[in-house]
Scaffold this active site. Sequence first.
Site, PDB file in Angstrom:
ATOM      1  N   CYS A 168      -2.920   8.601   3.514  1.00 25.57           N
ATOM      2  CA  CYS A 168      -2.626   8.233   2.120  1.00 25.57           C
ATOM      3  C   CYS A 168      -3.805   8.492   1.190  1.00 25.57           C
ATOM      4  O   CYS A 168      -3.609   8.665  -0.012  1.00 25.57           O
ATOM      5  CB  CYS A 168      -2.256   6.764   2.021  1.00 25.57           C
ATOM      6  SG  CYS A 168      -0.863   6.348   3.035  1.00 25.57           S
TER       7      CYS A 168
ATOM      8  N   GLU B 103       0.883  -1.169   0.000  1.00 26.42           N
ATOM      9  CA  GLU B 103       0.000   0.000   0.000  1.00 26.42           C
ATOM     10  C   GLU B 103       0.917   1.215   0.000  1.00 26.42           C
ATOM     11  O   GLU B 103       1.508   1.565   1.004  1.00 26.42           O
ATOM     12  CB  GLU B 103      -0.919  -0.025   1.226  1.00 26.42           C
ATOM     13  CG  GLU B 103      -2.112   0.886   1.036  1.00 26.42           C
ATOM     14  CD  GLU B 103      -2.138   2.029   2.018  1.00 26.42           C
ATOM     15  OE1 GLU B 103      -1.736   3.152   1.607  1.00 26.42           O
ATOM     16  OE2 GLU B 103      -2.542   1.805   3.164  1.00 26.42           O
TER      17      GLU B 103
HETATM   18  C1  SIN Z   1      -3.843   5.344   5.010  1.00 31.65           C
HETATM   19  O1  SIN Z   1      -3.447   6.471   5.193  1.00 31.65           O
HETATM   20  O2  SIN Z   1      -3.254   4.587   4.251  1.00 31.65           O
HETATM   21  C2  SIN Z   1      -5.042   4.775   5.738  1.00 31.65           C
HETATM   22  C3  SIN Z   1      -6.255   5.530   5.511  1.00 31.65           C
HETATM   23  C4  SIN Z   1      -7.495   4.763   5.851  1.00 31.65           C
HETATM   24  O3  SIN Z   1      -7.459   3.564   6.130  1.00 31.65           O
HETATM   25  O4  SIN Z   1      -8.547   5.386   5.801  1.00 31.65           O
END
Ligand code: SIN
Length: 480
Positions: free
Chosen positions: A281, A247
């Site tokens: 992210c 990810e």
């Molecule tokens: C992330 O920042 O990768 C996680 C965000 C989320 O699970 O909503």
Amino acid sequence: METRNLIAGRWTDISSSGSLEVVDPASDKVIARVPMCGASEALSALNSAYEFQPEWEATPPAQRAAVLHATAKLLVARKDALARIITQECGKPLAEAAGEVQYSAEYFLCAANEIQALNEMEVALDRPGVRGVVRHRAVGVCAAITPWNFPLAMLARKIAPALAAGCTQLAKPAEETPLSAFALAEILLECGLPPQCLQVLTGDAKSIATTWLMDGRVRKLSFTGSTETGRLLLRQCAQEIVRCSMELGGHAAFIILADADLQLAVQGALQAKFRNAGQTCICPNRFLVHENIASEFTARVAVAAAQLKIAPGMEADSKIGPLIHDAAVEKVRAHVADALARGGKLVCGGRTKEIPDRPDRFYEPTVIANCDPSMLCFEEETFGPVIPIMSVSSEREAIEVANSSPFGLAGYVFGGNDKTTLAVAQQLQCGVIGVNEAVPSNARAPFGGVKWSGFGREGGVWGLMEYVTTQYLAVRSLDK
Ligand code: SIN
């Protein structure tokens, strides 16, 4: 608060090269010292995980699920204490941190339920006397390398399905935020997880990862972090053909169509963009707004953004906490300066807020109009509280700009008509899409990206399937 590493079934603070400081980003105070482990500790952890792997895999799924159910319950029961740990080490407001604890608990619940629903299957073969049987086996020893922005949830969504599937787990949390990982490990042990099932190590990321990935006994890596680091890890995984979930970076577009409900779009923009001060992210980074409504959206979102309370996460009603470290602030400054130098118009924010006796790390919610794809903030994720707005003349243009990025984690489309809004959403090259919805993440649903944002999914049955291998048996039975 546990500050030692969990290696070979024991909490230990022995490490080959001293310790690492954990610093509260809202005060710069050292809140803990944790071991600085390297290759030798990584190897002990791996030996232990490998030794215990067959036993954990042979443990009945219902028994594994019981540990996970109990963990989910205890996470919720200890929500306040855990939220404080998260806020202290990563800076996000307490209310958000409490939400992260709940989100983490849901990954444990979900994995527990999914493993019990995963049954053997029969395949109808066109061969008399031979039965096709398909079953799922644990992948083997797994490694998780997790980031600082969701110190509990990112670990939960890797550990929960791995343990559910019967895999032992090696975990290397981010050096900025190891305390949430230790707290989670303590809870798992309290809930009956055999200690060798989980090893949690802090220290030199490069030697730990290299030891694990080049050894041949680790069969799966799940990594959340930057695309750059993901590439390095993938190269290492190639050596022993280690299965991966990656990810990686995101760069979400937030598209607002001409007929969108502006109130909903403004609320959605605030909710999606300012989670963890923009350090998520899936935070939108490129706001593509139809030209007919761009100035009204800009004005309204700026008024609302300027009202958000900027304060240390521990303070009541804080909505925007500190950025994680000074380098993060510098990146935001560079993106804002570049956008303004290239013709962007600053509507609000654009600097850090001074808070007495606090580090210069609280960046004001910022709105910049007149943006275009030549700007740095349209090229890579800012990871800070900045809303850059570009007006577009059509849905086609919005889709083209959105898809022009090599990243493809998340996207958002706000529009007044379901059919058109969905049609636009379905053309986006990304793995997670909010349609008139600002927080698409859910432990029961698949989370993950395409292109430079990686591959593999976390959450729901999709997350579990990343930790099993499919075994097919063609069985000619000789029993009478
Ligand atoms: C992330 O920042 O990768 C996680 C965000 C989320 O699970 O909503």
